[in-house]
Design a protein around this motif. Structure first.
Motif, PDB file in Angstrom:
ATOM      1  N   LEU A 202      44.278  83.688  30.759  1.00 22.21           N
ATOM      2  CA  LEU A 202      42.966  84.103  31.244  1.00 22.21           C
ATOM      3  C   LEU A 202      41.901  83.885  30.183  1.00 22.21           C
ATOM      4  O   LEU A 202      40.826  83.339  30.465  1.00 22.21           O
ATOM      5  CB  LEU A 202      43.027  85.575  31.656  1.00 22.21           C
ATOM      6  CG  LEU A 202      41.695  86.252  32.026  1.00 22.21           C
ATOM      7  CD1 LEU A 202      41.029  85.544  33.193  1.00 22.21           C
ATOM      8  CD2 LEU A 202      41.941  87.728  32.352  1.00 22.21           C
ATOM      9  N   ALA A 203      42.173  84.318  28.950  1.00 24.24           N
ATOM     10  CA  ALA A 203      41.183  84.203  27.874  1.00 24.24           C
ATOM     11  C   ALA A 203      40.898  82.747  27.526  1.00 24.24           C
ATOM     12  O   ALA A 203      39.743  82.370  27.271  1.00 24.24           O
ATOM     13  CB  ALA A 203      41.670  84.962  26.648  1.00 24.24           C
ATOM     14  N   LEU A 204      41.930  81.910  27.507  1.00 22.32           N
ATOM     15  CA  LEU A 204      41.719  80.493  27.193  1.00 22.32           C
ATOM     16  C   LEU A 204      40.945  79.820  28.324  1.00 22.32           C
ATOM     17  O   LEU A 204      40.038  79.006  28.071  1.00 22.32           O
ATOM     18  CB  LEU A 204      43.053  79.793  26.970  1.00 22.32           C
ATOM     19  CG  LEU A 204      42.975  78.323  26.543  1.00 22.32           C
ATOM     20  CD1 LEU A 204      42.186  78.173  25.250  1.00 22.32           C
ATOM     21  CD2 LEU A 204      44.382  77.732  26.380  1.00 22.32           C
ATOM     22  N   GLY A 205      41.271  80.151  29.571  1.00 22.65           N
ATOM     23  CA  GLY A 205      40.529  79.581  30.688  1.00 22.65           C
ATOM     24  C   GLY A 205      39.055  79.954  30.632  1.00 22.65           C
ATOM     25  O   GLY A 205      38.172  79.102  30.820  1.00 22.65           O
ATOM     26  N   ALA A 206      38.756  81.222  30.371  1.00 19.53           N
ATOM     27  CA  ALA A 206      37.367  81.658  30.277  1.00 19.53           C
ATOM     28  C   ALA A 206      36.644  80.970  29.123  1.00 19.53           C
ATOM     29  O   ALA A 206      35.456  80.641  29.218  1.00 19.53           O
ATOM     30  CB  ALA A 206      37.310  83.177  30.110  1.00 19.53           C
ATOM     31  N   LEU A 207      37.356  80.732  28.051  1.00 20.08           N
ATOM     32  CA  LEU A 207      36.771  80.065  26.888  1.00 20.08           C
ATOM     33  C   LEU A 207      36.369  78.629  27.205  1.00 20.08           C
ATOM     34  O   LEU A 207      35.382  78.103  26.664  1.00 20.08           O
ATOM     35  CB  LEU A 207      37.779  80.096  25.740  1.00 20.08           C
ATOM     36  CG  LEU A 207      37.335  79.603  24.368  1.00 20.08           C
ATOM     37  CD1 LEU A 207      36.255  80.512  23.799  1.00 20.08           C
ATOM     38  CD2 LEU A 207      38.523  79.543  23.422  1.00 20.08           C
ATOM     39  N   VAL A 255      47.359  77.179  35.152  1.00 22.47           N
ATOM     40  CA  VAL A 255      46.599  78.418  35.343  1.00 22.47           C
ATOM     41  C   VAL A 255      45.232  78.304  34.685  1.00 22.47           C
ATOM     42  O   VAL A 255      44.211  78.695  35.271  1.00 22.47           O
ATOM     43  CB  VAL A 255      47.377  79.622  34.767  1.00 22.47           C
ATOM     44  CG1 VAL A 255      46.522  80.890  34.831  1.00 22.47           C
ATOM     45  CG2 VAL A 255      48.675  79.827  35.524  1.00 22.47           C
ATOM     46  N   VAL A 256      45.189  77.774  33.466  1.00 18.35           N
ATOM     47  CA  VAL A 256      43.911  77.578  32.779  1.00 18.35           C
ATOM     48  C   VAL A 256      43.033  76.626  33.578  1.00 18.35           C
ATOM     49  O   VAL A 256      41.825  76.860  33.739  1.00 18.35           O
ATOM     50  CB  VAL A 256      44.144  77.040  31.346  1.00 18.35           C
ATOM     51  CG1 VAL A 256      42.829  76.619  30.697  1.00 18.35           C
ATOM     52  CG2 VAL A 256      44.847  78.095  30.499  1.00 18.35           C
ATOM     53  N   ARG A 257      43.622  75.564  34.088  1.00 22.48           N
ATOM     54  CA  ARG A 257      42.859  74.621  34.900  1.00 22.48           C
ATOM     55  C   ARG A 257      42.281  75.305  36.134  1.00 22.48           C
ATOM     56  O   ARG A 257      41.123  75.069  36.500  1.00 22.48           O
ATOM     57  CB  ARG A 257      43.748  73.446  35.327  1.00 22.48           C
ATOM     58  CG  ARG A 257      43.005  72.453  36.219  1.00 22.48           C
ATOM     59  CD  ARG A 257      43.901  71.360  36.780  1.00 22.48           C
ATOM     60  NE  ARG A 257      43.172  70.588  37.769  1.00 22.48           N
ATOM     61  CZ  ARG A 257      42.373  69.570  37.500  1.00 22.48           C
ATOM     62  NH1 ARG A 257      42.211  69.177  36.245  1.00 22.48           N
ATOM     63  NH2 ARG A 257      41.736  68.923  38.460  1.00 22.48           N
ATOM     64  N   GLN A 258      43.052  76.172  36.778  1.00 23.30           N
ATOM     65  CA  GLN A 258      42.557  76.902  37.951  1.00 23.30           C
ATOM     66  C   GLN A 258      41.325  77.737  37.620  1.00 23.30           C
ATOM     67  O   GLN A 258      40.389  77.809  38.404  1.00 23.30           O
ATOM     68  CB  GLN A 258      43.645  77.829  38.486  1.00 23.30           C
ATOM     69  CG  GLN A 258      44.597  77.202  39.473  1.00 23.30           C
ATOM     70  CD  GLN A 258      45.457  78.261  40.155  1.00 23.30           C
ATOM     71  OE1 GLN A 258      45.636  79.362  39.637  1.00 23.30           O
ATOM     72  NE2 GLN A 258      45.976  77.931  41.315  1.00 23.30           N
ATOM     73  N   VAL A 259      41.359  78.394  36.476  1.00 25.90           N
ATOM     74  CA  VAL A 259      40.218  79.217  36.065  1.00 25.90           C
ATOM     75  C   VAL A 259      38.969  78.364  35.958  1.00 25.90           C
ATOM     76  O   VAL A 259      37.904  78.702  36.492  1.00 25.90           O
ATOM     77  CB  VAL A 259      40.513  79.918  34.719  1.00 25.90           C
ATOM     78  CG1 VAL A 259      39.267  80.650  34.211  1.00 25.90           C
ATOM     79  CG2 VAL A 259      41.670  80.896  34.858  1.00 25.90           C
ATOM     80  N   VAL A 260      39.088  77.238  35.272  1.00 28.93           N
ATOM     81  CA  VAL A 260      37.935  76.345  35.083  1.00 28.93           C
ATOM     82  C   VAL A 260      37.483  75.747  36.412  1.00 28.93           C
ATOM     83  O   VAL A 260      36.287  75.662  36.702  1.00 28.93           O
ATOM     84  CB  VAL A 260      38.295  75.229  34.079  1.00 28.93           C
ATOM     85  CG1 VAL A 260      37.143  74.231  33.954  1.00 28.93           C
ATOM     86  CG2 VAL A 260      38.625  75.842  32.717  1.00 28.93           C
ATOM     87  N   GLU A 261      38.434  75.367  37.247  1.00 32.58           N
ATOM     88  CA  GLU A 261      38.131  74.686  38.505  1.00 32.58           C
ATOM     89  C   GLU A 261      37.385  75.580  39.489  1.00 32.58           C
ATOM     90  O   GLU A 261      36.497  75.125  40.205  1.00 32.58           O
ATOM     91  CB  GLU A 261      39.428  74.192  39.139  1.00 32.58           C
ATOM     92  CG  GLU A 261      39.232  73.375  40.402  1.00 32.58           C
ATOM     93  CD  GLU A 261      40.537  72.797  40.919  1.00 32.58           C
ATOM     94  OE1 GLU A 261      40.492  72.040  41.898  1.00 32.58           O
ATOM     95  OE2 GLU A 261      41.607  73.098  40.339  1.00 32.58           O
TER      96      GLU A 261
END
Length: 420
Positions: A202-207, A255-261
Protein backbone atom coordinates in the motif's frame (compact mmCIF):
# COMPACT_ATOMS: atom_id res chain seq x y z
CA UNK A 1 -2.69 -4.75 15.29
CA UNK A 2 -2.57 -7.70 17.65
CA UNK A 3 0.06 -6.31 20.01
CA UNK A 4 -1.73 -3.52 21.92
CA UNK A 5 0.46 -2.05 24.63
CA UNK A 6 -0.44 0.11 27.59
CA UNK A 7 1.25 3.45 28.08
CA UNK A 8 3.88 3.58 30.87
CA UNK A 9 2.13 3.38 34.24
CA UNK A 10 -1.20 2.37 32.67
CA UNK A 11 -2.87 -1.00 33.32
CA UNK A 12 -3.05 -3.04 30.13
CA UNK A 13 -6.70 -3.90 29.51
CA UNK A 14 -6.36 -5.57 26.09
CA UNK A 15 -5.38 -9.20 25.71
CA UNK A 16 -4.65 -11.30 22.64
CA UNK A 17 -6.57 -14.59 22.82
CA UNK A 18 -7.27 -17.60 20.64
CA UNK A 19 -10.78 -17.52 19.19
CA UNK A 20 -11.64 -20.76 20.99
CA UNK A 21 -11.77 -18.64 24.15
CA UNK A 22 -14.39 -16.21 22.83
CA UNK A 23 -17.82 -16.06 24.40
CA UNK A 24 -20.79 -13.67 24.50
CA UNK A 25 -20.15 -10.71 26.79
CA UNK A 26 -16.61 -10.03 25.55
CA UNK A 27 -15.61 -6.82 23.73
CA UNK A 28 -13.37 -7.50 20.71
CA UNK A 29 -11.19 -4.48 19.86
CA UNK A 30 -8.92 -5.95 17.14
CA UNK A 31 -8.72 -8.89 14.74
CA UNK A 32 -5.87 -10.77 13.07
CA UNK A 33 -7.25 -9.48 9.75
CA UNK A 34 -8.73 -6.16 8.52
CA UNK A 35 -12.23 -5.33 9.77
CA UNK A 36 -13.31 -4.59 6.19
CA UNK A 37 -15.35 -7.44 4.76
CA UNK A 38 -16.13 -9.02 8.14
CA UNK A 39 -19.51 -7.32 8.60
CA UNK A 40 -18.44 -6.01 12.01
CA UNK A 41 -17.89 -2.34 12.95
CA UNK A 42 -14.32 -1.05 12.46
CA UNK A 43 -13.98 0.22 16.02
CA UNK A 44 -14.76 -3.07 17.76
CA UNK A 45 -17.75 -5.17 18.74
CA UNK A 46 -19.47 -6.33 21.91
CA UNK A 47 -20.32 -9.99 21.37
CA UNK A 48 -23.96 -10.44 22.33
CA UNK A 49 -24.80 -13.85 20.89
CA UNK A 50 -23.33 -17.25 20.14
CA UNK A 51 -23.90 -16.56 16.43
CA UNK A 52 -21.54 -13.55 16.58
CA UNK A 53 -18.98 -15.65 18.45
CA UNK A 54 -19.15 -18.35 15.77
CA UNK A 55 -18.80 -15.76 12.97
CA UNK A 56 -15.56 -14.47 14.48
CA UNK A 57 -14.29 -17.99 15.06
CA UNK A 58 -14.84 -18.73 11.38
CA UNK A 59 -12.94 -15.59 10.32
CA UNK A 60 -9.98 -15.40 12.71
CA UNK A 61 -7.46 -17.43 14.64
CA UNK A 62 -6.70 -14.73 17.18
CA UNK A 63 -8.44 -11.56 18.39
CA UNK A 64 -7.82 -8.85 20.98
CA UNK A 65 -10.38 -8.46 23.77
CA UNK A 66 -10.71 -5.35 25.94
CA UNK A 67 -11.41 -6.54 29.49
CA UNK A 68 -12.17 -2.98 30.54
CA UNK A 69 -15.25 -3.04 28.29
CA UNK A 70 -16.34 -6.67 28.54
CA UNK A 71 -15.76 -10.03 30.17
CA UNK A 72 -12.27 -11.42 30.68
CA UNK A 73 -11.16 -14.66 28.99
CA UNK A 74 -10.01 -17.80 30.73
CA UNK A 75 -6.22 -17.55 31.30
CA UNK A 76 -5.56 -20.68 29.22
CA UNK A 77 -6.65 -18.87 26.03
CA UNK A 78 -4.42 -15.79 26.49
CA UNK A 79 -1.46 -15.51 24.13
CA UNK A 80 1.53 -13.77 25.72
CA UNK A 81 3.88 -11.99 23.31
CA UNK A 82 7.42 -10.74 23.72
CA UNK A 83 7.50 -7.29 22.14
CA UNK A 84 10.90 -6.13 21.00
CA UNK A 85 11.53 -2.59 22.18
CA UNK A 86 13.19 -0.15 19.74
CA UNK A 87 16.85 0.60 20.26
CA UNK A 88 17.47 3.78 22.29
CA UNK A 89 18.00 6.96 20.28
CA UNK A 90 19.88 9.81 21.93
CA UNK A 91 17.91 13.07 21.90
CA UNK A 92 20.17 16.14 21.66
CA UNK A 93 19.79 18.63 24.54
CA UNK A 94 17.57 21.66 23.97
CA UNK A 95 17.04 24.75 26.07
CA UNK A 96 14.13 24.56 28.52
CA UNK A 97 10.94 25.90 26.98
CA UNK A 98 12.16 25.55 23.38
CA UNK A 99 10.07 23.82 20.76
CA UNK A 100 12.63 21.08 20.48
CA UNK A 101 12.57 20.27 24.18
CA UNK A 102 8.79 19.97 24.05
CA UNK A 103 9.00 17.67 21.05
CA UNK A 104 11.64 15.48 22.74
CA UNK A 105 9.54 15.20 25.88
CA UNK A 106 6.33 14.55 23.96
CA UNK A 107 7.51 11.93 21.45
CA UNK A 108 10.53 10.66 23.37
CA UNK A 109 13.20 8.79 21.45
CA UNK A 110 10.90 8.16 18.48
CA UNK A 111 11.07 11.73 17.16
CA UNK A 112 14.68 11.35 16.03
CA UNK A 113 14.03 7.88 14.63
CA UNK A 114 11.03 9.34 12.74
CA UNK A 115 13.24 12.13 11.41
CA UNK A 116 15.73 9.59 10.11
CA UNK A 117 12.92 7.53 8.57
CA UNK A 118 11.63 10.64 6.79
CA UNK A 119 15.14 11.47 5.55
CA UNK A 120 15.59 7.94 4.23
CA UNK A 121 12.28 7.97 2.39
CA UNK A 122 12.87 11.45 0.98
CA UNK A 123 16.39 10.59 -0.18
CA UNK A 124 15.07 7.55 -2.02
CA UNK A 125 12.31 9.55 -3.69
CA UNK A 126 14.68 12.34 -4.74
CA UNK A 127 17.19 9.92 -6.21
CA UNK A 128 14.48 8.10 -8.15
CA UNK A 129 12.82 11.27 -9.45
CA UNK A 130 16.17 12.81 -10.45
CA UNK A 131 17.14 9.59 -12.23
CA UNK A 132 13.83 9.44 -14.14
CA UNK A 133 14.14 13.08 -15.17
CA UNK A 134 17.46 12.32 -16.82
CA UNK A 135 16.26 9.17 -18.60
CA UNK A 136 17.21 6.66 -15.91
CA UNK A 137 15.12 3.87 -14.40
CA UNK A 138 13.18 3.51 -11.20
CA UNK A 139 15.14 1.87 -8.38
CA UNK A 140 12.40 -0.10 -6.62
CA UNK A 141 14.78 -1.61 -4.07
CA UNK A 142 15.92 1.82 -2.88
CA UNK A 143 12.34 3.01 -2.48
CA UNK A 144 11.41 -0.18 -0.64
CA UNK A 145 14.20 0.38 1.86
CA UNK A 146 12.80 3.82 2.64
CA UNK A 147 9.27 2.42 2.96
CA UNK A 148 10.45 -0.29 5.37
CA UNK A 149 12.20 2.26 7.60
CA UNK A 150 9.05 4.38 7.56
CA UNK A 151 6.89 1.39 8.54
CA UNK A 152 9.21 0.62 11.45
CA UNK A 153 8.64 4.11 12.86
CA UNK A 154 4.87 4.06 12.34
CA UNK A 155 4.65 0.66 14.02
CA UNK A 156 6.46 1.97 17.10
CA UNK A 157 4.61 5.31 17.27
CA UNK A 158 1.96 6.24 14.66
CA UNK A 159 2.01 9.96 15.59
CA UNK A 160 5.71 10.88 15.39
CA UNK A 161 6.39 10.43 11.66
CA UNK A 162 3.24 12.26 10.44
CA UNK A 163 4.23 15.10 12.78
CA UNK A 164 7.78 15.24 11.41
CA UNK A 165 6.40 15.09 7.85
CA UNK A 166 4.19 18.12 8.44
CA UNK A 167 7.06 20.06 10.01
CA UNK A 168 9.24 19.46 6.97
CA UNK A 169 6.59 20.02 4.32
CA UNK A 170 8.05 22.53 1.87
CA UNK A 171 9.61 22.57 -1.58
CA UNK A 172 8.93 20.40 -4.63
CA UNK A 173 5.29 19.23 -4.64
CA UNK A 174 6.04 15.96 -6.45
CA UNK A 175 8.55 14.92 -3.78
CA UNK A 176 6.52 16.01 -0.78
CA UNK A 177 3.14 14.78 -2.05
CA UNK A 178 4.43 11.28 -2.75
CA UNK A 179 6.07 11.04 0.67
CA UNK A 180 2.97 12.32 2.45
CA UNK A 181 0.66 9.94 0.58
CA UNK A 182 2.90 7.01 1.44
CA UNK A 183 3.08 7.92 5.15
CA UNK A 184 -0.65 8.64 5.51
CA UNK A 185 -1.57 5.46 3.60
CA UNK A 186 0.65 3.39 5.89
CA UNK A 187 -0.78 5.01 9.02
CA UNK A 188 -4.32 4.55 7.71
CA UNK A 189 -3.71 0.93 6.70
CA UNK A 190 -2.27 0.22 10.14
CA UNK A 191 -5.40 1.70 11.72
CA UNK A 192 -7.54 -0.60 9.54
CA UNK A 193 -5.60 -3.63 10.75
CA UNK A 194 -3.52 -4.61 7.70
CA UNK A 195 -0.41 -6.69 8.25
CA UNK A 196 3.13 -5.56 7.49
CA UNK A 197 3.38 -7.10 4.00
CA UNK A 198 0.11 -5.44 2.96
CA UNK A 199 1.21 -2.09 4.40
CA UNK A 200 4.41 -2.31 2.37
CA UNK A 201 2.46 -2.76 -0.88
CA UNK A 202 0.00 0.00 0.00
CA UNK A 203 2.72 2.49 0.99
CA UNK A 204 4.83 1.80 -2.10
CA UNK A 205 1.79 2.10 -4.37
CA UNK A 206 0.83 5.44 -2.82
CA UNK A 207 4.41 6.64 -3.19
CA UNK A 208 4.40 5.87 -6.94
CA UNK A 209 0.96 7.20 -7.89
CA UNK A 210 2.32 10.49 -9.26
CA UNK A 211 5.77 9.37 -10.39
CA UNK A 212 4.69 9.77 -14.05
CA UNK A 213 4.52 13.55 -13.60
CA UNK A 214 8.29 13.64 -14.15
CA UNK A 215 7.54 12.99 -17.85
CA UNK A 216 5.12 15.91 -18.21
CA UNK A 217 6.14 19.40 -19.33
CA UNK A 218 7.69 21.32 -16.43
CA UNK A 219 5.74 24.48 -17.28
CA UNK A 220 2.46 22.58 -16.88
CA UNK A 221 3.39 21.45 -13.37
CA UNK A 222 4.20 24.99 -12.21
CA UNK A 223 1.48 26.88 -14.05
CA UNK A 224 -0.30 29.46 -11.91
CA UNK A 225 -4.10 29.61 -11.96
CA UNK A 226 -6.76 27.36 -13.54
CA UNK A 227 -5.84 24.79 -16.18
CA UNK A 228 -7.48 24.56 -19.59
CA UNK A 229 -9.33 21.41 -20.68
CA UNK A 230 -6.36 20.36 -22.81
CA UNK A 231 -3.99 20.94 -19.89
CA UNK A 232 -6.22 18.88 -17.60
CA UNK A 233 -6.17 16.02 -20.12
CA UNK A 234 -2.38 16.24 -20.32
CA UNK A 235 -2.04 16.34 -16.54
CA UNK A 236 -4.25 13.26 -16.21
CA UNK A 237 -1.90 11.38 -18.53
CA UNK A 238 0.52 11.14 -15.59
CA UNK A 239 -1.34 8.00 -14.57
CA UNK A 240 -0.43 6.26 -17.85
CA UNK A 241 3.15 7.52 -17.56
CA UNK A 242 3.34 6.14 -14.02
CA UNK A 243 2.12 2.75 -15.25
CA UNK A 244 4.69 2.76 -18.04
CA UNK A 245 7.49 3.45 -15.56
CA UNK A 246 6.26 0.64 -13.30
CA UNK A 247 5.97 -1.79 -16.22
CA UNK A 248 9.63 -1.18 -17.02
CA UNK A 249 10.69 -1.80 -13.41
CA UNK A 250 11.43 -5.35 -12.18
CA UNK A 251 10.13 -6.27 -8.75
CA UNK A 252 6.93 -4.17 -8.70
CA UNK A 253 3.97 -6.29 -7.64
CA UNK A 254 0.53 -6.41 -9.30
CA UNK A 255 -0.95 -4.93 -6.10
CA UNK A 256 1.23 -1.82 -6.40
CA UNK A 257 0.24 -1.52 -10.05
CA UNK A 258 -3.45 -1.71 -9.07
CA UNK A 259 -3.02 1.18 -6.65
CA UNK A 260 -1.44 3.37 -9.32
CA UNK A 261 -3.89 2.28 -12.02
CA UNK A 262 -7.10 2.98 -10.09
CA UNK A 263 -6.33 5.70 -7.50
CA UNK A 264 -8.20 8.36 -9.50
CA UNK A 265 -11.42 6.31 -9.74
CA UNK A 266 -14.22 7.49 -7.46
CA UNK A 267 -16.97 5.80 -5.47
CA UNK A 268 -19.80 7.27 -7.62
CA UNK A 269 -18.09 6.49 -10.94
CA UNK A 270 -17.05 10.09 -11.61
CA UNK A 271 -13.32 9.34 -11.58
CA UNK A 272 -10.95 8.47 -14.41
CA UNK A 273 -9.91 6.82 -16.61
CA UNK A 274 -12.60 4.10 -16.66
CA UNK A 275 -15.36 5.45 -14.42
CA UNK A 276 -15.15 2.39 -12.18
CA UNK A 277 -17.35 2.70 -9.10
CA UNK A 278 -17.84 1.34 -5.59
CA UNK A 279 -16.51 -2.10 -4.69
CA UNK A 280 -15.11 -2.56 -8.21
CA UNK A 281 -12.29 -0.20 -7.24
CA UNK A 282 -9.54 -2.23 -5.49
CA UNK A 283 -9.44 -1.49 -1.77
CA UNK A 284 -5.85 -0.20 -1.69
CA UNK A 285 -6.65 2.11 -4.62
CA UNK A 286 -9.64 3.45 -2.67
CA UNK A 287 -7.36 4.16 0.28
CA UNK A 288 -4.68 5.78 -1.87
CA UNK A 289 -7.25 7.88 -3.76
CA UNK A 290 -8.71 9.25 -0.55
CA UNK A 291 -5.27 10.03 0.90
CA UNK A 292 -4.12 11.56 -2.41
CA UNK A 293 -7.10 13.93 -2.39
CA UNK A 294 -6.59 14.89 1.25
CA UNK A 295 -2.90 15.68 0.82
CA UNK A 296 -3.46 17.60 -2.42
CA UNK A 297 -5.93 19.86 -0.60
CA UNK A 298 -3.53 20.69 2.24
CA UNK A 299 -0.49 21.19 -0.03
CA UNK A 300 0.77 24.37 -1.65
CA UNK A 301 0.17 23.86 -5.39
CA UNK A 302 0.90 26.35 -8.18
CA UNK A 303 -2.68 26.24 -9.52
CA UNK A 304 -4.63 26.07 -6.23
CA UNK A 305 -4.29 27.54 -2.72
CA UNK A 306 -3.84 25.16 0.18
CA UNK A 307 -6.68 24.50 2.59
CA UNK A 308 -6.29 23.95 6.29
CA UNK A 309 -6.21 20.30 7.31
CA UNK A 310 -9.51 20.82 9.10
CA UNK A 311 -11.13 22.16 5.90
CA UNK A 312 -9.77 19.19 3.95
CA UNK A 313 -11.12 16.71 6.48
CA UNK A 314 -14.54 18.38 6.35
CA UNK A 315 -14.56 18.26 2.53
CA UNK A 316 -13.80 14.56 2.65
CA UNK A 317 -16.63 14.08 5.12
CA UNK A 318 -19.05 15.90 2.81
CA UNK A 319 -17.89 13.65 -0.06
CA UNK A 320 -18.59 10.38 1.78
CA UNK A 321 -20.53 7.89 -0.36
CA UNK A 322 -20.14 10.30 -3.28
CA UNK A 323 -16.44 10.48 -4.14
CA UNK A 324 -15.27 8.11 -1.42
CA UNK A 325 -16.67 5.15 0.49
CA UNK A 326 -18.30 6.52 3.65
CA UNK A 327 -16.74 3.94 6.00
CA UNK A 328 -13.26 4.74 4.70
CA UNK A 329 -13.77 8.48 5.14
CA UNK A 330 -14.95 8.02 8.71
CA UNK A 331 -12.03 5.73 9.55
CA UNK A 332 -9.50 8.07 7.92
CA UNK A 333 -10.79 10.88 10.15
CA UNK A 334 -10.29 8.54 13.10
CA UNK A 335 -6.70 8.04 11.92
CA UNK A 336 -5.68 11.66 11.37
CA UNK A 337 -8.15 13.52 13.61
CA UNK A 338 -10.39 16.46 12.85
CA UNK A 339 -7.30 18.60 13.48
CA UNK A 340 -4.44 16.33 12.31
CA UNK A 341 -1.10 16.04 14.06
CA UNK A 342 1.40 18.66 12.91
CA UNK A 343 -1.17 21.19 11.70
CA UNK A 344 -1.66 24.77 12.90
CA UNK A 345 -4.75 25.81 14.84
CA UNK A 346 -6.05 28.98 16.45
CA UNK A 347 -7.74 28.63 19.83
CA UNK A 348 -10.78 30.51 21.07
CA UNK A 349 -8.59 32.84 23.18
CA UNK A 350 -6.65 33.93 20.07
CA UNK A 351 -3.48 31.92 20.75
CA UNK A 352 -1.98 29.88 17.92
CA UNK A 353 -0.21 26.53 18.11
CA UNK A 354 0.62 23.27 16.43
CA UNK A 355 -1.28 20.03 17.12
CA UNK A 356 0.93 17.48 18.85
CA UNK A 357 -1.56 14.65 19.18
CA UNK A 358 -5.23 13.89 18.69
CA UNK A 359 -7.54 12.63 21.41
CA UNK A 360 -9.24 9.46 20.19
CA UNK A 361 -12.26 10.02 22.42
CA UNK A 362 -12.52 13.83 22.04
CA UNK A 363 -11.38 14.53 18.50
CA UNK A 364 -12.21 18.23 18.66
CA UNK A 365 -9.91 18.64 21.67
CA UNK A 366 -6.31 17.79 20.68
CA UNK A 367 -3.09 18.49 22.56
CA UNK A 368 -1.59 21.74 21.23
CA UNK A 369 1.83 23.36 21.64
CA UNK A 370 1.22 27.11 21.76
CA UNK A 371 3.51 29.28 19.60
CA UNK A 372 1.83 32.72 19.44
CA UNK A 373 -0.05 34.73 22.03
CA UNK A 374 -3.47 36.29 21.44
CA UNK A 375 -1.82 39.29 19.73
CA UNK A 376 -0.01 36.85 17.38
CA UNK A 377 3.41 37.58 18.90
CA UNK A 378 5.81 34.66 19.47
CA UNK A 379 5.69 33.31 22.99
CA UNK A 380 8.95 33.56 24.94
CA UNK A 381 8.41 29.99 26.10
CA UNK A 382 6.19 27.50 24.32
CA UNK A 383 3.73 25.50 26.41
CA UNK A 384 1.50 22.48 25.95
CA UNK A 385 -2.27 22.61 26.38
CA UNK A 386 -4.23 19.36 26.44
CA UNK A 387 -7.73 20.51 25.52
CA UNK A 388 -9.12 17.21 26.73
CA UNK A 389 -8.05 18.29 30.22
CA UNK A 390 -8.17 22.12 30.05
CA UNK A 391 -11.71 23.44 29.57
CA UNK A 392 -11.26 27.16 30.39
CA UNK A 393 -8.82 29.88 29.35
CA UNK A 394 -7.07 32.33 31.71
CA UNK A 395 -10.20 34.49 31.85
CA UNK A 396 -12.51 31.60 32.71
CA UNK A 397 -14.07 31.44 29.24
CA UNK A 398 -14.49 28.10 27.42
CA UNK A 399 -11.27 27.13 25.63
CA UNK A 400 -11.46 25.21 22.36
CA UNK A 401 -10.16 25.20 18.80
CA UNK A 402 -11.61 28.16 16.90
CA UNK A 403 -10.31 27.10 13.49
CA UNK A 404 -7.64 25.19 11.63
CA UNK A 405 -4.99 27.22 9.77
CA UNK A 406 -3.31 26.68 6.42
CA UNK A 407 0.46 26.31 6.01
CA UNK A 408 2.37 29.51 6.70
CA UNK A 409 -0.45 31.23 8.60
CA UNK A 410 0.77 34.30 10.54
CA UNK A 411 4.18 33.82 8.94
CA UNK A 412 4.91 30.64 10.91
CA UNK A 413 7.69 28.59 9.31
CA UNK A 414 7.29 25.20 10.98
CA UNK A 415 10.53 23.80 9.58
CA UNK A 416 12.56 26.70 10.98
CA UNK A 417 10.83 26.48 14.35
CA UNK A 418 11.27 22.80 15.02
CA UNK A 419 13.98 21.26 12.93
CA UNK A 420 16.92 23.64 13.00
Amino acid sequence: MLSPKAEPGEFRQELRIRVEGLRAGMFVSALDRPWLGTGFAFEGVMLRSDDEVQRLRSLCRYVVVDIGRGDAPAPSFVELEVVEEPAPVAVPPARPGSARSFVARFFGQEVLAAGKAHDSLEAGVRDVIDSLRTGGKLDAEKLQQGVDTMLDSITRNPDALPWVMEMRRKGDYIYQHGIACSIWSAAFGRHLGYERDDLRELALGALLCDVGKVRLPADLLVKQGPLTDDEIRLLRSHRDESLAIIAATPGISPVVRQVVEHHHERHDGSGYPAGVRGAAIPMFARIAGLVDSYDAMVSQRPYAPSRSAHQAVMELYEARDVLFQAELVEQFIRTCGVYPTGTLVELSDGTVGVVMSINTLKRLRPTVMLLLDASKNPLAEFRLVDLAEVALDANGAPLNVRCGLAQGAYGIDRAALFLD
